[in-house]
Design an enzyme around this catalytic site. Structure first.
Site, PDB file in Angstrom:
ATOM      1  N   ASP A   1      -5.323  -6.817   5.892  1.00  0.00           N
ATOM      2  CA  ASP A   1      -6.526  -6.186   5.379  1.00  0.00           C
ATOM      3  C   ASP A   1      -7.533  -7.241   4.946  1.00  0.00           C
ATOM      4  O   ASP A   1      -8.723  -7.199   5.291  1.00  0.00           O
ATOM      5  CB  ASP A   1      -6.149  -5.283   4.201  1.00  0.00           C
ATOM      6  CG  ASP A   1      -7.271  -4.348   3.782  1.00  0.00           C
ATOM      7  OD1 ASP A   1      -8.357  -4.393   4.392  1.00  0.00           O
ATOM      8  OD2 ASP A   1      -7.072  -3.581   2.828  1.00  0.00           O
TER       9      ASP A   1
ATOM     10  N   ASP B   1      -2.553 -18.360   2.720  1.00  0.00           N
ATOM     11  CA  ASP B   1      -3.667 -19.077   2.107  1.00  0.00           C
ATOM     12  C   ASP B   1      -4.230 -20.137   3.047  1.00  0.00           C
ATOM     13  O   ASP B   1      -5.452 -20.325   3.142  1.00  0.00           O
ATOM     14  CB  ASP B   1      -3.262 -19.687   0.762  1.00  0.00           C
ATOM     15  CG  ASP B   1      -1.879 -20.332   0.776  1.00  0.00           C
ATOM     16  OD1 ASP B   1      -1.151 -20.176   1.768  1.00  0.00           O
ATOM     17  OD2 ASP B   1      -1.539 -20.985  -0.223  1.00  0.00           O
TER      18      ASP B   1
ATOM     19  N   ASP C   1     -11.139  -8.747   7.236  1.00  0.00           N
ATOM     20  CA  ASP C   1     -12.496  -8.713   6.693  1.00  0.00           C
ATOM     21  C   ASP C   1     -13.106 -10.108   6.662  1.00  0.00           C
ATOM     22  O   ASP C   1     -14.306 -10.283   6.911  1.00  0.00           O
ATOM     23  CB  ASP C   1     -12.488  -8.116   5.284  1.00  0.00           C
ATOM     24  CG  ASP C   1     -12.523  -6.597   5.300  1.00  0.00           C
ATOM     25  OD1 ASP C   1     -12.354  -6.022   6.395  1.00  0.00           O
ATOM     26  OD2 ASP C   1     -12.718  -5.983   4.237  1.00  0.00           O
TER      27      ASP C   1
ATOM     28  N   LYS D   1       3.883 -15.518   3.466  1.00  0.00           N
ATOM     29  CA  LYS D   1       3.910 -16.341   2.245  1.00  0.00           C
ATOM     30  C   LYS D   1       5.379 -16.634   1.936  1.00  0.00           C
ATOM     31  O   LYS D   1       5.905 -16.356   0.861  1.00  0.00           O
ATOM     32  CB  LYS D   1       3.226 -15.593   1.092  1.00  0.00           C
ATOM     33  CG  LYS D   1       2.975 -16.468  -0.138  1.00  0.00           C
ATOM     34  CD  LYS D   1       1.990 -17.601   0.123  1.00  0.00           C
ATOM     35  CE  LYS D   1       1.717 -18.361  -1.189  1.00  0.00           C
ATOM     36  NZ  LYS D   1       0.958 -19.597  -0.945  1.00  0.00           N
TER      37      LYS D   1
ATOM     38  N   TYR E   1       0.811  -1.215   0.000  1.00  0.00           N
ATOM     39  CA  TYR E   1       0.000   0.000   0.000  1.00  0.00           C
ATOM     40  C   TYR E   1       0.845   1.267   0.000  1.00  0.00           C
ATOM     41  O   TYR E   1       0.365   2.337  -0.356  1.00  0.00           O
ATOM     42  CB  TYR E   1      -0.947   0.015   1.199  1.00  0.00           C
ATOM     43  CG  TYR E   1      -2.012  -1.058   1.171  1.00  0.00           C
ATOM     44  CD1 TYR E   1      -2.191  -1.871   0.059  1.00  0.00           C
ATOM     45  CD2 TYR E   1      -2.846  -1.269   2.261  1.00  0.00           C
ATOM     46  CE1 TYR E   1      -3.154  -2.854   0.036  1.00  0.00           C
ATOM     47  CE2 TYR E   1      -3.830  -2.249   2.242  1.00  0.00           C
ATOM     48  CZ  TYR E   1      -3.973  -3.048   1.129  1.00  0.00           C
ATOM     49  OH  TYR E   1      -4.936  -4.014   1.104  1.00  0.00           O
TER      50      TYR E   1
END
Length: 368
Positions: free
Chosen positions: A257, A233, A261, A200, A143
């Site tokens: 982020d 994942d 959610d 990851k 970001y």
């Protein structure tokens, strides 16, 4: 009488409606605990773009820095959606204020209110006992990395013409990872003593650095905390499969982020999830949901995430634990009595117990 200065950022969409209920609760807390809250309202997001041409005006930033805490509602909406990199977007205001205030830690608690166990899309036996904290790094990663879009021959489209090419840079520095890791381990010490570090590392070099630094901090200063690495994942899958097994999740900006959610749906609604952004400057508190422009102005938005953000403000900025506890207790009583906004109602909810934004705020205040 103690006085605290609060910077109010209603923002866009349902923002002005829900922040009004947060202020209502703060005023009730002030009366009960002999505290005075002084409010200064400023612009951010889409409304700031409309009025000033900028998503984060200088006046907003100055007020935020001069305040004891910032209470934000929501930013964004269809009106300002654009893929034109030259045009301002509401989200730039949110990212900008986090960066300017040095708010590198985002805390997002996910807890199940017993009265709302039926609102979750997951089976009751899956969500029983869920009480986790997502610790998200907030000022680094994709970001805030370098980005560009340009034309070149290598980006040629199907018709053979020169096409577009774009890149975003994912970058982390050692100190950024170390400080967020410490925040996670400190949080775990106050909870159940377990941290899952999400990365990851089987693909990304930044994740391999992340894992190395997290383990170094753990081994040196937090050997009492149980640490487990988990690929992002797999974490996304396990949040649905076994959410009650998680205590503290620590992760980089974009992963956090997305996962926060996802975790919000465990509780049944984004309208129930608060957050605190902490760091070097004035702390900022906000719901985890968006501006919901489709229901703006209808008076039906759920204000509880905003009110729970007020609870976090009292805990983390003002050390008013009794006041924060009283807000949570009031919310529990209201929900136990069967009161619901539309997003957390189900087929068994009596119609006369489904209320709007203002009525829900009034019920919380009455229970205070």
């Amino acid at each position: 009488m103690t006085t605290y200065k609060i910077c109010l950022l209603p923002g866009d969409g349902i923002g002005p409606e829900i922040i009004a209920e947060g202020v209502k609760v703060l005023d009730a807390i002030g009366q009960r605990f002999d505290i005075e809250f002084e409010y200064t309202e400023e612009l951010i997001g889409g409304i700031a773009i409309d009025e000033t041409g900028c998503a984060l005006p200088e006046a907003t930033l100055k007020t935020a820095k001069d305040s004891d805490a910032v209470l934000l509602a929501a930013v964004g909406g269809y009106k300002w959606d654009t893929t034109d990199p030259t045009k301002p977007r509401p989200e730039q205001g949110l990212l900008g204020i986090r960066k300017e205030l040095g708010l590198y830690t985002n805390l997002r608690p996910v807890q199940i209110f017993d009265a709302l166990s039926g609102a979750s899309t997951l089976k009751p036996e899956i969500i029983d006992g869920v009480d986790l904290m997502i610790v998200r790094e907030l000022t680094g990663g994709l970001y805030f990395g370098a980005r560009e879009r340009f034309y070149d021959e290598a980006g040629a489209g199907m018709n053979g013409a020169i096409g577009q090419r774009a890149y975003d840079t994912l970058e982390y520095r050692e100190y950024e990872i170390e400080r967020i890791a410490r925040q996670a381990f400190e949080a775990a010490r106050k909870r159940r003593g377990r941290v899952h570090s999400v990365d990851k590392a089987n693909v990304l070099e930044t994740s391999r650095l992340w894992r190395e630094i997290v383990h170094r901090v753990h081994d040196a200063d937090y050997p009492d905390i149980e640490l487990e690495d988990i690929l992002v994942d797999n974490c996304a899958m396990q949040l649905i499969n076994r959410p009650a097994d998680f205590d503290v999740l620590v992760t980089e900006n974009m992963f956090g982020d997305i996962l926060s959610d996802e975790a919000a749906q465990i509780s049944g609604s984004l309208g129930m999830l608060a957050s605190a952004s902490l760091g070097d400057g004035t702390a900022l508190y906000e719901p985890s949901h968006g501006s919901a422009p489709d229901i703006a102005g209808q008076g039906i938005a759920n204000p509880l995430a905003q009110i729970l953000s007020v609870e976090m403000m009292l805990r983390y900025s003002f050390d008013m634990q009794d006041a924060a506890d009283s807000i949570r207790s009031a919310i529990i009583r209201v929900l136990d009595e069967g009161w619901r906004t539309g997003d957390i109602a189900d087929a068994s909810t009596p119609k006369d117990r489904i209320v709007g934004t203002e009525r829900m705020g009034n019920l919380i205040v009455a229970n205070l």
